[in-house]
Design a protein around this motif. Sequence first.
Motif, mmCIF file in Angstrom:
data_model
loop_
_atom_site.group_PDB
_atom_site.id
_atom_site.type_symbol
_atom_site.label_atom_id
_atom_site.label_comp_id
_atom_site.label_asym_id
_atom_site.label_seq_id
_atom_site.Cartn_x
_atom_site.Cartn_y
_atom_site.Cartn_z
ATOM 1 N N ILE A 1 34.180 -14.259 32.907
ATOM 2 C CA ILE A 1 33.610 -15.601 32.955
ATOM 3 C C ILE A 1 32.484 -15.551 33.982
ATOM 4 N N ASP A 2 31.350 -16.121 33.645
ATOM 5 C CA ASP A 2 30.226 -16.199 34.575
ATOM 6 C C ASP A 2 29.617 -17.587 34.398
ATOM 7 N N GLU A 3 29.940 -18.482 35.317
ATOM 8 C CA GLU A 3 29.509 -19.884 35.231
ATOM 9 C C GLU A 3 28.759 -20.278 36.495
ATOM 10 N N GLY B 1 45.394 -10.536 39.666
ATOM 11 C CA GLY B 1 46.301 -9.412 39.892
ATOM 12 C C GLY B 1 47.013 -9.050 38.606
ATOM 13 N N GLU B 2 48.036 -8.271 38.742
ATOM 14 C CA GLU B 2 48.809 -7.833 37.590
ATOM 15 C C GLU B 2 50.014 -8.746 37.430
ATOM 16 N N PRO B 3 50.374 -9.211 36.319
ATOM 17 C CA PRO B 3 49.890 -8.958 34.963
ATOM 18 C C PRO B 3 49.037 -10.096 34.436
ATOM 19 N N SER B 4 48.226 -10.708 35.228
ATOM 20 C CA SER B 4 47.483 -11.904 34.857
ATOM 21 C C SER B 4 46.130 -11.568 34.227
ATOM 22 N N TRP B 5 45.284 -12.601 34.076
ATOM 23 C CA TRP B 5 43.921 -12.433 33.578
ATOM 24 C C TRP B 5 43.080 -13.592 34.083
ATOM 25 N N ILE C 1 40.042 -4.175 33.109
ATOM 26 C CA ILE C 1 40.204 -3.355 31.906
ATOM 27 C C ILE C 1 41.707 -3.235 31.636
ATOM 28 N N GLY C 2 42.073 -3.509 30.390
ATOM 29 C CA GLY C 2 43.484 -3.447 30.007
ATOM 30 C C GLY C 2 44.194 -4.788 30.084
ATOM 31 N N PHE C 3 43.512 -5.820 30.557
ATOM 32 C CA PHE C 3 44.116 -7.139 30.717
ATOM 33 C C PHE C 3 43.280 -8.180 29.981
ATOM 34 N N GLY C 4 43.894 -9.303 29.683
ATOM 35 C CA GLY C 4 43.184 -10.401 29.053
ATOM 36 C C GLY C 4 42.478 -9.968 27.788
ATOM 37 N N ARG C 5 41.201 -10.298 27.694
ATOM 38 C CA ARG C 5 40.421 -9.968 26.499
ATOM 39 C C ARG C 5 39.582 -8.697 26.659
ATOM 40 N N SER C 6 39.744 -7.999 27.778
ATOM 41 C CA SER C 6 39.052 -6.724 27.960
ATOM 42 C C SER C 6 39.719 -5.651 27.106
ATOM 43 N N ASP C 7 38.952 -4.595 26.833
ATOM 44 C CA ASP C 7 39.510 -3.487 26.056
ATOM 45 C C ASP C 7 40.662 -2.827 26.798
ATOM 46 N N MET D 1 30.011 -3.994 29.906
ATOM 47 C CA MET D 1 30.358 -2.756 29.241
ATOM 48 C C MET D 1 30.433 -1.638 30.274
ATOM 49 N N THR D 2 31.398 -0.800 30.119
ATOM 50 C CA THR D 2 31.560 0.322 31.018
ATOM 51 C C THR D 2 31.881 1.560 30.190
ATOM 52 N N THR D 3 31.489 2.712 30.659
ATOM 53 C CA THR D 3 31.763 3.923 29.897
ATOM 54 C C THR D 3 32.977 4.630 30.462
ATOM 55 N N PHE D 4 33.733 5.261 29.573
ATOM 56 C CA PHE D 4 34.948 5.951 29.978
ATOM 57 C C PHE D 4 35.244 7.012 28.942
ATOM 58 N N ARG D 5 35.316 8.258 29.386
ATOM 59 C CA ARG D 5 35.583 9.379 28.478
ATOM 60 C C ARG D 5 34.635 9.387 27.283
ATOM 61 N N GLY D 6 33.388 9.072 27.518
ATOM 62 C CA GLY D 6 32.391 9.102 26.469
ATOM 63 C C GLY D 6 32.396 7.901 25.537
ATOM 64 N N SER D 7 33.301 6.972 25.763
ATOM 65 C CA SER D 7 33.330 5.770 24.925
ATOM 66 C C SER D 7 32.962 4.561 25.774
ATOM 67 N N THR D 8 32.736 3.458 25.110
ATOM 68 C CA THR D 8 32.369 2.234 25.802
ATOM 69 C C THR D 8 33.544 1.281 25.807
ATOM 70 N N LEU D 9 33.884 0.767 26.966
ATOM 71 C CA LEU D 9 34.942 -0.223 27.106
ATOM 72 C C LEU D 9 34.310 -1.572 27.385
ATOM 73 N N ARG D 10 34.822 -2.592 26.743
ATOM 74 C CA ARG D 10 34.318 -3.950 26.937
ATOM 75 C C ARG D 10 35.143 -4.606 28.040
ATOM 76 N N CYS D 11 34.448 -5.071 29.065
ATOM 77 C CA CYS D 11 35.087 -5.807 30.151
ATOM 78 C C CYS D 11 34.630 -7.253 30.033
#
Length: 89
Positions: free
Chosen positions: A14-16, A29-33, A57-63, A1-11
Motif C-alpha cells: 500500500i502506498d498512500e 509481523g508474522e503471520p499478518s499482512w 514476500i510469502g504473506f498477504g498478496r505478495s508472491d 518487484m524483486t528478483t530471486f533465483r533468476g525469477s521475479t517475485l511480486r511484492c
Amino acid sequence: MTTFRGSTLRCTYIDEGDSDAPVVLLMHGEPSWSCLFRKMIPPLLKAEFRCVAPDLIGFGRSDKPTLTTDYTFGRHVNWMHELIIKNCR
C-alpha cells in the motif's frame, strides 16, 4: 518487484498519501499482512503523512516462494530493503 533465483517475485504494498510527505513505514509481523493497518492509515493520511505498508514476500498478496528454506530473516531484510530503496525516496 524483486528478483530471486533468476525469477521475479511480486511484492505488493500500500502506498498512500503525497509523495513529498514524510513517510511512515508500516511493517507487519508474522503471520499478518498489510491489511492489519487499514484503520491506522486514514488518520495518518489526515495528519499529512505518506503511508507505505508492504506485504512481506510469502504473506498477504505478495508472491510465495515454494521452498520453506527460502523464508529466512536475511532474505526478508534484502527484499524489503529493495522495495524501500526503489519506492520510498
